[in-house]
Enzyme design. Structure first.
Site, PDB file in Angstrom:
ATOM      1  N   GLU A 165       5.376 -18.975  -4.364  1.00  0.00           N
ATOM      2  CA  GLU A 165       4.697 -18.244  -3.291  1.00  0.00           C
ATOM      3  C   GLU A 165       5.710 -17.760  -2.256  1.00  0.00           C
ATOM      4  O   GLU A 165       6.700 -18.430  -1.972  1.00  0.00           O
ATOM      5  CB  GLU A 165       3.648 -19.142  -2.621  1.00  0.00           C
ATOM      6  CG  GLU A 165       2.449 -19.373  -3.510  1.00  0.00           C
ATOM      7  CD  GLU A 165       1.334 -20.124  -2.812  1.00  0.00           C
ATOM      8  OE1 GLU A 165       1.545 -20.623  -1.688  1.00  0.00           O
ATOM      9  OE2 GLU A 165       0.250 -20.232  -3.414  1.00  0.00           O
ATOM     10  N   ARG A 216      -2.303   5.848  -5.443  1.00  0.00           N
ATOM     11  CA  ARG A 216      -2.743   6.773  -6.495  1.00  0.00           C
ATOM     12  C   ARG A 216      -4.118   6.413  -7.048  1.00  0.00           C
ATOM     13  O   ARG A 216      -4.798   7.248  -7.618  1.00  0.00           O
ATOM     14  CB  ARG A 216      -1.700   6.839  -7.624  1.00  0.00           C
ATOM     15  CG  ARG A 216      -0.447   7.580  -7.184  1.00  0.00           C
ATOM     16  CD  ARG A 216       0.516   7.809  -8.323  1.00  0.00           C
ATOM     17  NE  ARG A 216       1.121   6.566  -8.789  1.00  0.00           N
ATOM     18  CZ  ARG A 216       1.906   6.483  -9.848  1.00  0.00           C
ATOM     19  NH1 ARG A 216       2.176   7.560 -10.558  1.00  0.00           N
ATOM     20  NH2 ARG A 216       2.435   5.329 -10.186  1.00  0.00           N
ATOM     21  N   GLN A 217      -4.535   5.162  -6.882  1.00  0.00           N
ATOM     22  CA  GLN A 217      -5.896   4.780  -7.313  1.00  0.00           C
ATOM     23  C   GLN A 217      -6.797   4.988  -6.090  1.00  0.00           C
ATOM     24  O   GLN A 217      -7.275   4.051  -5.462  1.00  0.00           O
ATOM     25  CB  GLN A 217      -5.908   3.322  -7.801  1.00  0.00           C
ATOM     26  CG  GLN A 217      -7.258   2.839  -8.317  1.00  0.00           C
ATOM     27  CD  GLN A 217      -7.645   3.393  -9.686  1.00  0.00           C
ATOM     28  OE1 GLN A 217      -6.791   3.862 -10.416  1.00  0.00           O
ATOM     29  NE2 GLN A 217      -8.919   3.352 -10.023  1.00  0.00           N
ATOM     30  N   HIS A 240       0.254   9.865  -1.405  1.00  0.00           N
ATOM     31  CA  HIS A 240      -0.169  10.638  -2.582  1.00  0.00           C
ATOM     32  C   HIS A 240      -1.435  11.446  -2.332  1.00  0.00           C
ATOM     33  O   HIS A 240      -1.518  12.604  -2.724  1.00  0.00           O
ATOM     34  CB  HIS A 240      -0.357   9.713  -3.785  1.00  0.00           C
ATOM     35  CG  HIS A 240      -0.781  10.466  -5.001  1.00  0.00           C
ATOM     36  ND1 HIS A 240       0.032  11.410  -5.584  1.00  0.00           N
ATOM     37  CD2 HIS A 240      -1.935  10.474  -5.688  1.00  0.00           C
ATOM     38  CE1 HIS A 240      -0.603  11.955  -6.602  1.00  0.00           C
ATOM     39  NE2 HIS A 240      -1.805  11.404  -6.687  1.00  0.00           N
ATOM     40  N   ASP A 296       2.894  19.984 -10.619  1.00  0.00           N
ATOM     41  CA  ASP A 296       1.426  20.062 -10.660  1.00  0.00           C
ATOM     42  C   ASP A 296       0.930  20.644  -9.330  1.00  0.00           C
ATOM     43  O   ASP A 296       1.694  20.778  -8.364  1.00  0.00           O
ATOM     44  CB  ASP A 296       0.775  18.689 -10.952  1.00  0.00           C
ATOM     45  CG  ASP A 296       1.178  17.615  -9.960  1.00  0.00           C
ATOM     46  OD1 ASP A 296       1.384  17.938  -8.765  1.00  0.00           O
ATOM     47  OD2 ASP A 296       1.269  16.432 -10.367  1.00  0.00           O
ATOM     48  N   LYS A 345      -0.839  20.562 -14.705  1.00  0.00           N
ATOM     49  CA  LYS A 345      -0.560  19.314 -15.428  1.00  0.00           C
ATOM     50  C   LYS A 345      -1.854  18.662 -15.888  1.00  0.00           C
ATOM     51  O   LYS A 345      -2.827  18.621 -15.156  1.00  0.00           O
ATOM     52  CB  LYS A 345       0.204  18.353 -14.505  1.00  0.00           C
ATOM     53  CG  LYS A 345       0.494  16.999 -15.134  1.00  0.00           C
ATOM     54  CD  LYS A 345       1.435  16.175 -14.257  1.00  0.00           C
ATOM     55  CE  LYS A 345       0.707  15.319 -13.250  1.00  0.00           C
ATOM     56  NZ  LYS A 345       1.588  14.466 -12.466  1.00  0.00           N
ATOM     57  N   ASP A 367       8.456  16.747  -6.401  1.00  0.00           N
ATOM     58  CA  ASP A 367       7.197  16.007  -6.492  1.00  0.00           C
ATOM     59  C   ASP A 367       7.206  14.903  -5.439  1.00  0.00           C
ATOM     60  O   ASP A 367       8.272  14.523  -4.948  1.00  0.00           O
ATOM     61  CB  ASP A 367       7.063  15.390  -7.898  1.00  0.00           C
ATOM     62  CG  ASP A 367       5.611  15.173  -8.299  1.00  0.00           C
ATOM     63  OD1 ASP A 367       4.714  15.311  -7.447  1.00  0.00           O
ATOM     64  OD2 ASP A 367       5.367  14.853  -9.483  1.00  0.00           O
TER      65      ASP A 367
HETATM   66  C1  R5P Z   1       0.858  12.420  -9.457  1.00  0.00           C
HETATM   67  O1  R5P Z   1       0.133  13.405  -9.438  1.00  0.00           O
HETATM   68  C2  R5P Z   1       2.132  12.356  -8.688  1.00  0.00           C
HETATM   69  O2  R5P Z   1       2.270  13.436  -7.840  1.00  0.00           O
HETATM   70  C3  R5P Z   1       3.314  12.318  -9.635  1.00  0.00           C
HETATM   71  O3  R5P Z   1       3.383  13.539 -10.348  1.00  0.00           O
HETATM   72  C4  R5P Z   1       3.191  11.172 -10.576  1.00  0.00           C
HETATM   73  O4  R5P Z   1       2.950   9.996  -9.859  1.00  0.00           O
HETATM   74  C5  R5P Z   1       4.447  11.022 -11.403  1.00  0.00           C
HETATM   75  O5  R5P Z   1       4.259   9.980 -12.311  1.00  0.00           O
HETATM   76  P1  R5P Z   1       5.156   9.884 -13.580  1.00  0.00           P
HETATM   77  O6  R5P Z   1       6.584   9.929 -13.133  1.00  0.00           O
HETATM   78  O7  R5P Z   1       4.786   8.565 -14.222  1.00  0.00           O
HETATM   79  O8  R5P Z   1       4.808  11.026 -14.488  1.00  0.00           O
END
Ligand code: R5P
Length: 279
Positions: free
Chosen positions: A35, A86-87, A118, A156, A179, A205
């Site tokens: 821990e 991201r979630q 994100h 994307d 994407k 990105d």
């Molecule tokens: C997702 O839309 C984020 O902007 C990144 O494109 C994503 O987290 C990249 O993840 P990875 O490197 O695993 O493709």
């Protein structure tokens, strides 16, 4: 006073220097059973905790730091990289909205500052006042040192705004791909319609995690005839073999900020944070 999380020590030191504030003495340790235990004996009113949470362990450390600071007046939390952001929705039945769970657990600060989070909608999950800052001003300078009149390409639509913000100060062109995510480590991309033959390109990105997105995007740019492909990101998560994967896909150089320390961290978001904290 700047109170560093274990994975944010270089950035916290740069921020303390930029603001001419003391850097709190913090230790990060473990008990025999594994821990974690942090110790920050000298926190004071007006403190700013700077702690990225790329792992479950760093999230626990941050919860402990916030508990240490529970009686601190005017507490700011800088989350340079917010893990679990991201979630930000329930994508499948039975899944949690992890970003909400994390934001609600990080209770106590008066202000929360993120950097290229994100999905900005996750800021609504915090009880505190929130601001999301962009690393674009420091990324654009780092890119300018490595590429001459590049086309800035987001892999994307979600990164299109960041790509535009990196391109704008120098008058560079910017564009974005589309994407489709197949699974955690696999994506498909469609390059922009623009003619890229013979152009120097820079993929931009917010996060590089497995490097799958950047690798597919780099291959697409090479197919489109780009003369060179570079990459820049705010958050170098670099899971698994991300750097090797990107290099093998033709990415010549990678630039990242210090929201997470990495071998390709070449610029710091400290000036961006310092500006926001002195406003
Ligand atoms: C997702 O839309 C984020 O902007 C990144 O494109 C994503 O987290 C990249 O993840 P990875 O490197 O695993 O493709």
């Amino acid at each position: 006073m700047i109170v560093p999380g274990s994975r944010s020590q270089p950035l916290a030191a740069r921020l303390a220097d930029a603001l001419d504030e003391p850097l709190a003495a913090v230790t990060y340790d473990r008990f025999a059973d594994g821990e974690r235990i942090v110790c920050a004996p000298d926190v004071a009113d007006g403190a700013t905790v700077v702690a990225s949470t790329p792992t479950d362990g760093t999230l626990v450390e941050l919860l402990q730091l916030l508990d240490v600071c529970r009686d601190v007046d005017d507490l700011t939390l800088v989350l340079p990289y917010m893990g679990y952001a991201r979630q930000d929705a329930r994508f499948e039945d039975g899944e949690p909205v992890s970003a909400r769970a994390v934001a609600e657990a990080l209770d106590g600060p008066d202000t929360v500052i993120t950097v290229d989070v994100h999905e900005p909608g996750v800021l609504d999950f915090f009880a505190a006042e929130t601001t999301d800052l962009s690393a674009a001003p420091v990324l654009t300078d780092a890119v300018a040192q490595r590429a001459d009149d590049p086309v800035i390409v987001a892999p994307d639509g979600g990164a299109a705004g960041l790509a535009e913000a990196v391109a704008a100060p120098h008058g560079w062109a910017s564009d974005h791909m589309t994407k489709e995510r197949v699974d955690d480590g696999t994506v498909r991309v469609e390059p922009p319609a623009r003619d890229l033959a013979g152009r120097t390109t820079v993929l931009v990105d917010d996060i590089v995690a497995t490097g799958g997105t950047m690798s597919e995007a780099a291959a697409a740019l090479e197919d489109a005839g780009a003369a060179a492909v570079h990459a820049a990101c705010t958050h170098p998560v670099f899971a698994r073999n991300a750097v090797t994967r990107m290099t093998r896909a033709g990415v010549e150089t990678i630039v990242a900020t210090d929201t997470l320390s990495s071998a390709v961290t070449r610029t710091s978001v400290a000036p961006v944070l310092a500006d926001a904290l002195t406003d």
